[in-house]
Design an enzyme around this catalytic site. Structure first.
Site, PDB file in Angstrom:
ATOM      1  N   CYS A  99     112.912 -26.508  20.990  1.00  0.00           N
ATOM      2  CA  CYS A  99     113.165 -27.923  21.280  1.00  0.00           C
ATOM      3  C   CYS A  99     111.892 -28.703  21.552  1.00  0.00           C
ATOM      4  O   CYS A  99     111.835 -29.906  21.311  1.00  0.00           O
ATOM      5  CB  CYS A  99     114.146 -28.059  22.448  1.00  0.00           C
ATOM      6  N   GLU A 112     119.709 -32.378  27.516  1.00  0.00           N
ATOM      7  CA  GLU A 112     118.462 -32.112  26.795  1.00  0.00           C
ATOM      8  C   GLU A 112     118.844 -31.936  25.342  1.00  0.00           C
ATOM      9  O   GLU A 112     119.428 -30.932  24.956  1.00  0.00           O
ATOM     10  CB  GLU A 112     117.784 -30.863  27.367  1.00  0.00           C
TER      11      GLU A 112
END
Length: 617
Positions: A355, A321
């Protein structure tokens, strides 16, 4: 006499029914009590660190950094050998020195992995009831100690109590609740369908623990980013080694220490969970270890590539990720006032160090001015400060936004913003520079920034900023809006806002990303039944949901006879070794294939006839 006899018989039956009912009820109560005790959360104590107390006093570092102990030797504990590397932990909102901790060496990392591997041998044999009890105990502890946990996160990252509650506590509780309710059903052996040839077989997939897995996590959510992979690994029957960021070693040590204490209180080895914190030079001791069976990485694209390359040493699977440049597409006619608060939260939560934070607001040209003015006005009214200052030195203890993790990137942020303004025609009326706090002059604060009229090819529109910067891009057609949203190398999350849900859904389907919220921001992560991850340069693989939990297991297919006492596999004579006739064996197999898979009945009948002839020869 007959009627009296019948009456007595009915009365005795009624008494028997009543006695049976109470006996059965008693058995149920005993079982329920046993089941309740077996599943009850086990209380445990994990003392709060003194650094969050109201009387905490510490040295204010002039230029806080991970290596401040090298400039100020008095910060280095005498117990550590001079040749060993250390890490200085500090509060980025105040500059307070928290602690100087020892960095792990390659040998220490290998030793921690070996301890986890040894502990996992027993843990893999535990039942789901045992694992649920650990999760339930942690959940109770977290809810009961949420203020303490939030303060620890604030002290080590500079975030506000509200951001800690939303990003650390709420999301972690959601993760635990999902595991408790659905984890077993996801990992329970699963029956699969069979075809006609296999109709006498029973096929299953068993999800077995991998062994020792690793999680290399970022600093923006030290509690959640560490606990989330730990919870999933433990429920899957794995042990786990977590490498935290050097920036949050102080809080990570305390948060993971709570899990180790819980495991011990529940009668399990605390060695199941290991914390590693080291400088990049030693990290390959983890990523190249032959004992590590899976790696989850949360961080930058640059480091993610290095992790993926190192993992090829032993073909270790990796979930990456790598962040994103998440767009929020505002379709024509969107009620800006209605959604302005969600847009503000999406951009400025955790001061942009998120994020799945909104980094680009893509709005129709007819509403551009309204949105730009709205964002500038609201951003200009937000206060920066520390949630754990206790009101000392005149500091407002109720800030809207906190500090960034450090000031290391401030010069680069200012450069990129200046480039957008001077070379690409962007307008910056709010923010754009480091914020010099009146009372917290050593804190790492950056002004809340709104950049309007952003050119889609400017560096600021293409790079993940990970900062409190709202970018506003305008479009004329929906097709152009979709092209803008897809016009970066990233593809993690996105949002679509508009008055027509069907049109929003059409746009959402055309966005190149892993997750989309419609008329909302980031809610796909609060639902832990959904997989989390992206595409393109945002990485690959998923954590969260059934997909993420199963990724920490080895899916083993097992096929067994359904009625073994009646039907088992046998080899027909035409295809048995030694082959008597190649022509006969071919006729037999081609007939079998035609009978099972041919589309037309005539072809199937002809195939059966070939099959029978081949069998009789």
């Amino acid at each position: 006499m007959a009627s009296s006899y019948d009456y007595d018989d009915d009365d005795s039956h009624a008494f028997g029914y009543l006695l049976t009912f109470f006996f059965a009820w008693g058995i149920y109560l005993v079982w329920w009590r046993w089941h309740s005790i077996r599943n009850r959360a086990i209380p445990f104590r994990h003392p709060a660190p003194h650094q969050i107390g109201p009387t905490f006093q510490a040295t204010r570092l002039e230029e806080p950094s991970l290596r401040s102990h090298e400039m100020h030797p008095e910060l280095r504990p005498a117990a550590f050998p001079p040749e060993r590397r250390c890490i200085t932990a500090f509060d980025p909102s105040t500059g307070f020195h928290l602690e100087t901790l020892l960095a792990d060496s390659r040998d220490e990392i290998a030793e921690k992995i070996a301890r986890a591997d040894h502990a996992q041998k027993a843990w893999r044999q535990t039942s789901f009831t045992d694992r649920r009890r650990v999760i339930r105990s942690l959940k109770k502890w977290l809810v009961d100690n949420q203020e303490t946990c939030a303060k620890v996160a604030c002290r080590d990252t500079g975030k506000t109590m509200l951001d800690a509650a939303l990003g650390e506590i709420l999301t972690t509780c959601s993760k635990m609740d999902w595991l408790l309710s659905h984890g077993e059903s996801v990992l329970r052996p699963e029956s699969r369908r069979n075809n006609l040839l296999m109709c006498y077989k029973k096929s299953q997939v068993h999800y077995e623990p991998l062994g020792v897995v690793a999680a290399i996590v970022s600093w923006n959510y030290p509690l959640h980013n560490a606990w989330s992979p730990i919870l999933a690994a433990l429920f899957a029957g794995d042990a786990i080694v977590v490498k935290c960021s050097e920036h949050v070693i102080w809080s990570s040590s305390w948060f993971i220490g709570a899990i180790m204490t819980c495991l011990q209180a529940c009668g399990h080895s605390p060695d199941l969970v290991q914390l590693v914190c080291c400088y990049p030079e030693e990290a390959e001791a983890l990523t190249k270890s032959p004992l590590i069976r899976h790696i989850t990485f949360i961080g930058s694209e640059e480091v993610g590539r290095k992790v993926a390359m190192a993992a090829t040493e032993h073909l270790t699977p990796v979930t990456l990720e790598l962040g994103g440049k998440d767009p929020a597409v505002l379709l024509p006619g969107t009620d800006l006032n209605k959604w302005s608060s969600i847009l503000m939260r999406g951009v400025f939560q955790n001061v942009g160090q998120n994020c799945i934070g909104i980094e680009r607001l893509i709005v129709h040209s007819s509403q551009y001015e309204d949105l730009y003015e709205m964002m500038c006005e609201r951003a200009s009214n937000l206060r920066l400060g520390s949630s754990v200052s206790q009101g000392q030195d005149g500091v407002d203890p109720n800030p809207d936004c906190g500090a960034m993790i450090s000031s290391d990137r401030f010069e680069d942020l200012e450069r990129v913003i200046n480039d957008a303004e001077e070379n690409h025609g962007a307008s910056v009326e709010i923010g754009g520079h480091r914020y010099r706090h009146q009372w917290l002059e050593k804190g790492s604060y950056f002004q809340l920034t709104v950049v309007g009229n952003v050119h889609p090819h400017a560096e600021i529109a293409q790079r993940e900023m990970f900062a409190p910067i709202a970018l506003i891009l305008k479009y004329d057609t929906v097709e152009e809006a979709i092209a803008l949203a897809n016009g970066t190398r990233y593809g993690l999350g996105a949002s679509v806002f508009g008055p027509d849900a069907e049109k929003c859904m059409d746009v959402a389907k055309r966005l190149e990303c892993g997750m989309v919220s419609i008329n909302d921001f980031g809610v796909f992560y609060l639902s832990q039944d959904l997989p989390f991850g992206g595409t393109k340069a945002s990485g690959y693989g998923r954590f969260g949901g059934p997909e993420g939990l199963r990724a920490l297991t080895n899916p083993k297919a097992i096929v067994v006879d359904r009625f073994g006492w009646l039907v088992t596999t046998s080899i027909p004579r035409p295809v048995d070794y030694p082959i008597r006739s190649a022509a006969q064996s071919w006729q037999f197999i081609s007939g079998l294939i035609g009978f099972v898979y041919a589309e037309e009945w005539r072809t199937r009948i002809e195939a059966v006839m070939r099959l029978v002839r081949a069998s009789k020869q």
